[in-house]
Design a protein around this motif. Structure first.
Motif, PDB file in Angstrom:
ATOM      1  N   HIS A   1      -6.496  -0.436  -6.292  1.00 14.29           N
ATOM      2  CA  HIS A   1      -6.797   0.175  -5.095  1.00 14.29           C
ATOM      3  C   HIS A   1      -7.641   1.690  -4.219  1.00 14.29           C
ATOM      4  O   HIS A   1      -8.346   1.780  -2.964  1.00 14.29           O
TER       5      HIS A   1
ATOM      6  N   HIS B   1       0.603  -1.311   0.159  1.00 13.09           N
ATOM      7  CA  HIS B   1      -0.170  -0.110  -0.439  1.00 13.09           C
ATOM      8  C   HIS B   1       1.117   1.271  -0.160  1.00 13.09           C
ATOM      9  O   HIS B   1       1.968   1.044   0.255  1.00 13.09           O
TER      10      HIS B   1
ATOM     11  N   ILE C   1      -1.630   1.692  -6.358  1.00  8.83           N
ATOM     12  CA  ILE C   1      -1.202   0.742  -6.802  1.00  8.83           C
ATOM     13  C   ILE C   1      -2.881   0.019  -7.630  1.00  8.83           C
ATOM     14  O   ILE C   1      -3.863   0.745  -6.691  1.00  8.83           O
TER      15      ILE C   1
ATOM     16  N   MET D   1      -8.849   3.665  -1.159  1.00  8.33           N
ATOM     17  CA  MET D   1      -7.738   3.734  -0.557  1.00  8.33           C
ATOM     18  C   MET D   1      -7.040   5.848  -1.317  1.00  8.33           C
ATOM     19  O   MET D   1      -6.791   5.970  -1.785  1.00  8.33           O
TER      20      MET D   1
HETATM   21 CU    CU Z   1      -2.583   0.010  -2.063  1.00  7.91          CU
END
Ligand code: CU
Length: 300
Positions: A160, A111, A157, A165
């Motif tokens: 994500h 992350h 990423i 996120m």
């Molecule tokens: Cu992530």
């Protein structure tokens, strides 16, 4: 009794060591590559680190702040349809704040805490970026620019951010809100969760019961939506079983009185003959093809 107690305490001891999540500390391993880029071999990275250069328009550091941001799947559980999230979706700091971010990744994947839109003369590509292959901790420092502006913070990423996120960091009053920040602003594409899945499943079952098994008199009914073939016995299985039943008596007669090794040897022999036939067939096909080519060539 003592035995029982010691066994019990051992179980407790082992279960706690298993339950306690081991966090890797990246900060101690980071190597400085210059230009605010720090990296280690364990998947930790800091980019855009700036502990001492004031952005243009800042006369001094206005405040020194430290925050801890957690990232992980569990923080997305309160946001329907989201998969990943930070534990905080909105940050607010005074212009020219010296900010240290302690980033804790609680998932067993990678992350990031990536901030965009910073002045490019000071931050490469306008980014400040913490990255951690989790579960692990990493820290980085930057000095926020002056003025009122809202900065995007996300995990870069693939998918994500789309899966939740995403956060915003307002310097001063900010300059508006960003879309699709879980729990803060409306999603650009809203999901429909009017009915929960168990309710939908019950409804689907009820519709199946009501529907007549064979519709002879009714007008053509539109086909139901694709239904998964959950029957255990497929067509291929049926063919396999039929072949097996046909061959079984022949094999049983053949194998009568044979030892296991003899049976295995016999099967291998059968396979050898079979593959030999296949190889012969292929070579014959190739010969025919080559012969045809030879026939055509002289005509040219
Ligand atoms: Cu992530």
């Amino acid at each position: 009794m003592f035995k029982l107690l010691s066994v019990g305490s051992l179980i407790v001891l082992f279960s706690t060591t298993v339950l306690a999540l081991e966090y890797e500390e990246h900060d101690a391993m980071l190597m400085d590559h210059g230009d605010g880029h720090l990296m280690d071999m364990a998947g930790g990275m800091v980019m855009g680190q700036n502990t001492d250069t004031l952005p243009g328009g800042c006369d001094s550091v206005s405040e020194t702040k430290e925050i801890t941001v957690h990232a992980g799947h569990k923080y997305a559980e309160k946001f329907p349809g989201r998969m990943f999230a930070f534990d905080t979706q909105e940050f607010n700091f005074k212009p020219c704040t010296k900010l240290t971010v302690h980033f804790i990744n609680e998932d067993n994947i990678r992350h990031q805490w990536m901030m965009h839109g910073l002045p490019k003369y000071l931050y490469p590509m306008g980014m400040f970026h913490l990255e951690a292959s989790g579960p692990s901790r990493i820290s980085g420092t930057l000095i926020l620019p002056p003025g009122d502006k809202t900065y995007l913070v996300h995990c870069d990423i693939a998918q994500h951010m789309e899966k939740g996120m995403k956060a915003q960091l307002k310097v001063g009053k900010g300059d508006g809100d960003l879309p699709s920040i879980p729990g803060v602003t409306a999603f650009v594409i809203a999901d429909d969760y009017k009915a929960t899945l168990p309710e939908l499943a019950v409804k689907a079952d009820a519709e199946e019961l009501i529907a007549p098994p064979v519709s002879v008199t009714t007008a053509p009914v539109p086909l139901p939506t694709v239904k998964q073939d959950d029957s255990v016995i497929s067509g291929v299985t049926v063919i396999g079983l039929a072949l097996g039943l046909l061959v079984a008596p022949f094999l049983a007669r053949k194998f009568k009185g044979m030892s296991v090794s003899e049976v295995v040897a016999y099967i291998f022999d059968l396979l050898r003959v079979f593959f030999g036939m296949v190889a012969k067939l292929i070579s014959r096909l190739i010969k025919i093809m080559v012969a045809n080519k030879n026939k055509i060539l002289p005509e040219k």
